[in-house]
Design an enzyme around this catalytic site. Structure first.
Site, PDB file in Angstrom:
ATOM      1  N   ASP A 391       6.849 -10.318 -11.312  1.00  0.00           N
ATOM      2  CA  ASP A 391       5.912  -9.633 -10.427  1.00  0.00           C
ATOM      3  C   ASP A 391       6.627  -8.473  -9.735  1.00  0.00           C
ATOM      4  O   ASP A 391       7.863  -8.378  -9.750  1.00  0.00           O
ATOM      5  CB  ASP A 391       5.379 -10.626  -9.390  1.00  0.00           C
ATOM      6  CG  ASP A 391       4.120 -10.131  -8.690  1.00  0.00           C
ATOM      7  OD1 ASP A 391       3.357  -9.367  -9.314  1.00  0.00           O
ATOM      8  OD2 ASP A 391       3.902 -10.513  -7.531  1.00  0.00           O
ATOM      9  N   GLU A 394       6.803  -2.862 -11.080  1.00  0.00           N
ATOM     10  CA  GLU A 394       6.392  -1.497 -11.452  1.00  0.00           C
ATOM     11  C   GLU A 394       7.518  -0.462 -11.327  1.00  0.00           C
ATOM     12  O   GLU A 394       7.496   0.475 -12.136  1.00  0.00           O
ATOM     13  CB  GLU A 394       5.182  -1.055 -10.608  1.00  0.00           C
ATOM     14  CG  GLU A 394       3.911  -1.808 -10.883  1.00  0.00           C
ATOM     15  CD  GLU A 394       3.944  -3.227 -10.329  1.00  0.00           C
ATOM     16  OE1 GLU A 394       3.370  -4.127 -10.972  1.00  0.00           O
ATOM     17  OE2 GLU A 394       4.565  -3.444  -9.278  1.00  0.00           O
ATOM     18  N   ASP A 463      -4.039  -7.900  -9.461  1.00  0.00           N
ATOM     19  CA  ASP A 463      -4.770  -8.338  -8.269  1.00  0.00           C
ATOM     20  C   ASP A 463      -6.187  -7.783  -8.238  1.00  0.00           C
ATOM     21  O   ASP A 463      -6.527  -6.916  -7.418  1.00  0.00           O
ATOM     22  CB  ASP A 463      -4.016  -7.909  -7.013  1.00  0.00           C
ATOM     23  CG  ASP A 463      -2.631  -8.521  -6.937  1.00  0.00           C
ATOM     24  OD1 ASP A 463      -2.379  -9.509  -7.639  1.00  0.00           O
ATOM     25  OD2 ASP A 463      -1.792  -8.008  -6.166  1.00  0.00           O
TER      26      ASP A 463
END
Length: 733
Positions: A391, A394, A463
């Site tokens: 997670d 990015e 999300d």
């Protein structure tokens, strides 16, 4: 203050060290010649190299730049005929303003224009009204993205997003263009910031504008299956995941201690609900430090994973790239001592605030750093952890203003961050995969990545908000990833933010039925989503989970097939009827392989559902009726419209594997894969309504063969007459 200080520091370094791009003009064309296996085209400002394969890949290289993780196929020598150049089965035409590519029959498959070099590098190709344009990775957009503008820059959506949000976590410079029933795919080997204008400013052009080099791209022609097989030769084929990863998975931000996880597992076991895995979100860690467990809440982690293993359930932990800046923390000290962290241009380590407060970030573009970091996964495995959930990769950073990621001027081993930003998550996933795959088929779920990420990790849509419109959007987003060559995908069932009504949750479970990843996940503010949390609707929830469980052998078989061929698992309906414009408009159904279509109910309080099927005869899986074309069917909350193409073979789990055959008017041949521990049995079958030939003749795990549409009489199995009154052959293997 950490957030403010980081934002100020980021801006300072970018203003001092980030050069403003200004590229030389292209200038006039001076020379064209063939040298070895390439066409060399010399302009005043740039030397273009064009190379191609025998079967429909043409590569254009205009500039150098950071090295991308791609593999060139074998190129062949072109042949010249005036202004035309024969490259394999395609012909390239040099024109006054660009190039055209024709197939063997002389039909123009692709027309592009010379790039424009200015503050950005812009490359454009021609489209026509009504053309299909799709792909670009994770897009919260319609199936046909013509008329829209997008950014290619991996981006944390800040906790929630819905339709039209852009950019998202994974951007892939892969775009599919369909015109007059024929398709061309373009893949740009560039991992930096870009804008894609898909027919918005000019309805006849799609333009890619890159802020950094390189400008190198591949144009791939052929059938849809062959296009994606060829793409996978360049970006890598999907890996073969473990069987258990396709089973139902339960997650929440967060399950807070071992007792809660044990009770959760007991709840599934006592109700007989299939459960493959449970996730631990960030709260399992000691102050959000990687490769640690909170001793108060998860001090018995080894006993917990053993308890779960005895009940057939895996434990998956979240992992993030941030390393807490804490002298004395072994991971931090090692990384600092051995130069493993991303740095500013002046050599200082780049620190930024995330969950563990100020943190350093491994430079995953460096092979030594990848091996160092991934070796730490051995500790997690020794604690019984079976899978890893990447997670915030990015990478995401907490900011007071501006872009919520690293400074564009930050330095990696292969280039500035602005040039390689979209590869950060990709290389984190590669690090874990390369290490773990030495001993097992790993399960790695990642929020970010780039083209070809399916060779290392699964991707989910992040999300998403909880809404009916986002339920439908998830289907489209996953189809865009499939059309970008990203095949191991899924979503947070029910949406991440918000509390779905029982109806919405059940419909979301149904719509996700054939997604490779089948996971329920939500944030802390959402109501509980365990099956028994839905009161009077508990049975409907459990029924859908059990239905998914019955299809796991088939979904797994399709995933193995994808790992062999590179062809996506999930596909839009136009895949099987590309010359039918109606199929281009169907955006609420999808296919798994070429055998099944699911038309999930995505409207609130629906009592009827319009179905559109490609040409041919299809079995309604619920009652074996043959259906064709377009029609409307009644639906209640338990209805899941699923249709099987005639001539298909489907695997189902029912205390052993059932092989379901759906015969057509001619003999059909199918290949499927059955999991057998670490190996997979490859099975070939030929069948019509009365004859079955299966090889090998004895397949471990298959308990019965069921012939649908059976009209009576005997069946012939591998030349032996089988007496059956209902089309079922029970195998005693």
């Amino acid at each position: 203050m950490d957030v403010i200080n980081y934002s100020l520091t980021r801006d300072k370094y970018d203003s001092m060290f980030l050069p403003r791009s200004k590229y030389s003009d292209l200038g006039k064309l001076n020379e064209v010649r063939i040298q070895d296996n390439a066409i060399l085209v010399r302009f005043d400002g740039y030397d273009l190299r064009i190379q191609g394969t025998a079967d429909g890949i043409i590569k254009f290289t205009w500039t150098d730049g950071p090295v991308m993780p791609v593999a060139d196929p074998e190129f062949v020598k072109p042949a010249q005929d005036g202004q035309m150049y024969r490259i394999g089965n395609n012909t390239l035409s040099l024109e006054s303003d660009g190039f055209s590519i024709m197939d063997g029959s002389g039909i123009t498959m692709h027309r592009e224009f010379f790039p424009v070099f200015a503050e950005t590098i812009t490359h454009s190709f021609e489209i026509h009204p009504g053309d299909m344009v799709a792909g670009l990775g994770e897009r919260a957009a319609p199936l046909n993205i013509s008329g829209h503008v997008f950014r290619l820059w991996n981006h944390d959506a800040n906790g929630s997003y819905g339709p039209d949000s852009d950019p998202l976590y994974l951007n892939a410079p892969v775009i599919l263009h369909g015109h007059a029933g024929k398709f061309t795919l373009l893949f740009y080997a560039n991992a930096g910031d870009a804008t894609v204008d898909a027919g918005y400013s000019n309805e006849r052009r799609v333009s890619f504008s890159f802020r950094s080099k390189p400008l190198a791209y591949y144009i791939i022609t052929g059938s849809l299956d062959s296009i994606y097989e060829k793409l996978s030769r360049i970006t890598g084929k999907p890996y073969r995941p473990p069987y258990w990863a396709f089973e139902f998975q339960q997650s929440r931000y967060s399950y807070m201690n071992s007792r809660e996880v044990r009770d959760l597992v007991d709840g599934f076991v006592s109700r007989g609900i299939p459960l493959g895995a449970v996730y631990l979100d960030i709260d399992y860690m000691d102050r959000f430090k990687m490769f640690t467990f909170d001793n108060q809440r998860f001090g018995d982690i080894g006993q917990l994973t053993e308890y779960m293993r005895e009940r057939g359930v895996k434990l998956i932990t979240i992992m993030e790239p941030s390393v807490k800046m804490e002298p004395g923390f072994e991971l931090y000290d090692e990384g600092l001592r051995n130069g493993h962290f991303v740095r500013y241009p002046d050599g200082n380590v780049m620190y930024a605030p995330v969950w563990p407060e100020m943190a350093a970030f491994p430079d995953f573009t460096d092979a030594n750093t990848r091996e160092w970091y991934a070796s730490k996964y051995d500790f997690m495995r020794s604690m019984g952890i079976s899978g890893f959930w990447h997670d915030m990769n990015e990478p995401a950073i907490f900011v007071a203003w501006g872009d919520n990621t690293m400074p564009r001027s930050a330095v990696h081993s292969i280039g500035r961050h602005e040039e390689v930003h979209n590869l950060y998550g990709y290389y984190m996933d590669k690090a874990a995969y390369d290490h773990l795959s030495r001993i097992e088929r790993p399960f790695i779920l990642s929020r970010s990545g780039w083209a070809g990420i399916s060779q290392y990790a699964w991707i989910w849509t992040g999300d998403t908000e909880t809404s009916w419109k986002e339920l439908k959007q998830n289907i489209l987003t996953i189809l865009h990833m499939s059309l970008s060559g990203i095949t191991l995908t899924g979503c947070d069932i029910g949406g991440f933010t918000g509390s779905p009504t029982p109806e919405l949750f059940i419909r979301w479970l149904q719509a996700s039925l054939f997604f490779p990843l089948y996971r329920v996940h939500s944030d802390k503010k959402s109501k509980r989503r365990e099956p028994w949390a839905f009161g009077d609707h508990e049975k409907e929830v459990i029924d859908v989970i059990r239905l998914r469980h019955s299809f796991v052998p088939h979904i797994y078989s399709e995933a193995v097939s994808s790992s062999e061929s590179g062809v996506p698992i999930l596909r839009p309906l136009f895949w099987v009827e590309p010359d039918n414009p109606v199929m281009m408009t169907v955006d609420d159904e999808y296919m798994i392989g070429d055998s099944m279509i699911i038309a999930p109910v995505v409207e609130e309080h629906a009592v009827a559902r319009k179905i559109t099927l490609p040409k041919g005869r299809w079995y309604n899986i619920n009652d074996d009726r043959i259906v064709e074309g377009s029609f409307t069917m009644d639906v209640d909350l338990g209805t899941v419209p699923i249709f099987v193409r005639e001539g298909s073979a489907i695997l189902r789990e029912n205390n052993g594997i059932e092989l379901h055959l759906y015969p057509g008017s001619q003999m059909s041949r199918r290949v499927f894969y059955i999991n057998n521990g670490n190996d997979d049995a490859r099975v070939e079958i030929e069948f019509d309504g009365g004859n079955i030939a299966i090889s090998p003749p004895k397949v471990p795990g298959i308990k019965s063969i069921i012939m649908h549409g059976f009209s009576g009489g005997d069946l012939l199995l591998n030349g032996e007459t089988i007496k059956t009154g209902d089309g079922v052959i029970n195998l005693m293997l």
